[in-house]
Design an enzyme around this catalytic site. Sequence first.
Site, short mmCIF file in Angstrom:
data_model
loop_
_atom_site.label_atom_id
_atom_site.label_comp_id
_atom_site.label_asym_id
_atom_site.label_seq_id
_atom_site.Cartn_x
_atom_site.Cartn_y
_atom_site.Cartn_z
N ARG A 240 -79.33 -40.35 65.26
CA ARG A 240 -80.05 -39.25 64.35
C ARG A 240 -80.79 -40.01 63.22
NH1 ARG A 240 -79.66 -36.21 68.09
NH2 ARG A 240 -78.43 -34.25 67.97
N GLU A 269 -87.39 -35.10 61.42
CA GLU A 269 -88.39 -34.84 62.59
C GLU A 269 -88.82 -33.40 62.95
OE1 GLU A 269 -85.73 -36.82 65.33
OE2 GLU A 269 -85.61 -35.07 66.39
N HIS A 287 -88.08 -38.58 69.97
CA HIS A 287 -86.87 -38.09 70.42
C HIS A 287 -86.94 -37.58 71.95
CE1 HIS A 287 -83.27 -35.53 68.48
NE2 HIS A 287 -82.98 -36.12 69.86
C1 DGY Z 1 -78.67 -34.47 71.81
O1 DGY Z 1 -77.98 -34.09 72.63
O2 DGY Z 1 -77.98 -34.47 70.47
C2 DGY Z 1 -79.96 -34.75 71.78
O3 DGY Z 1 -80.35 -35.76 70.68
C3 DGY Z 1 -80.91 -33.79 71.67
O4 DGY Z 1 -80.71 -32.92 70.74
#
Ligand code: DGY
Length: 321
Positions: A240, A269, A287
């Site tokens: 993250r 983001e 992402h």
């Molecule tokens: C997750 O599954 O946490 C991915 O980053 C998609 O949000």
Amino acid sequence: MADRPVLFVTRRLPIAVEARAARDYDAKLNSDDRQYDADALIASSEGAKAILTCSTERFSGEVINRLPDSVKAIATYSVGYEHIDVNAATARGITVTNTPDVLTDATADIALLCLLGAARRQHESTAMLRDGKWGRWEAASMLGVHMSGKRLGILGMGRIGRAVAKRARAFDMKIHYSNRSRLSPDLEEGAVYHERPEDMLAQAQFLSINCPSSPETVRFLNAERIALLPDGAIVVNTARGNIVDDAALIAAAKSGKVAGVGLDVYHREPRFDPGYLDLPNAFLLPHIGSATEDTRDAMGFRALDNLDAVFAGKPAPDALN
Ligand code: DGY
């Protein structure tokens, strides 16, 4: 089929997932993938028994407190669940579930792509080629950082961290890690544990961030901790964005303290710090850690499995509360 529970799906999902949702639920889909703000999330939940959401929608305590009483479950189509106030949901008797396991391999693959992309100067090399500036082969051009034999520090040795370690071992990397608790020897597989993450940073010629976002990890990688890394380290984040202090990482990548950055996730983001775009040594992805067809279908099916369990009166396999 009037007795099927109403399911509010906040984002457009893969075809097979939406088809199953529509088969088993009175599904309120978001076919044009419009963005819901807090008020719209609450209004659209009217009459719903469950919500299937993504990490892009924030279910803060305030939003959860305003949800209609009909809502019994929130299933997030993600492994990360920092966007949902689980305590607030618990207080309202709402089950919250996530989708662990099914995206482990895809996300670990992207972490390796980021490690390689940052270490081997993918952005600069491809730009040279695409811009027509590739002259001829040169012995001392585009020299990157060799991975074999180097120490990889992994912050967060959960499923994804361990899958990154497994792949990195195939590159003959030496694994160091820091985690809330030490793993058992069979999971550790020879990796060196550091109780203090700072001690691991001092070893990390390569760093892969794989921990969840939590109050303890927000802005973990700040200027002070970056200073602990060996000079010329490669830093990768596929967890993250808010775990990294962007200004500090950008400054370190500019100064050469950090030789390369590989990012799949960003604070705030998709409006990430534009400073990253000016870095020739940044390998940047939007992402896409879990973005394979198989994985995205599996995430949806896992989320629906959880909801099915809730409505069958069984414990949800991935209940977070
Ligand atoms: C997750 O599954 O946490 C991915 O980053 C998609 O949000």
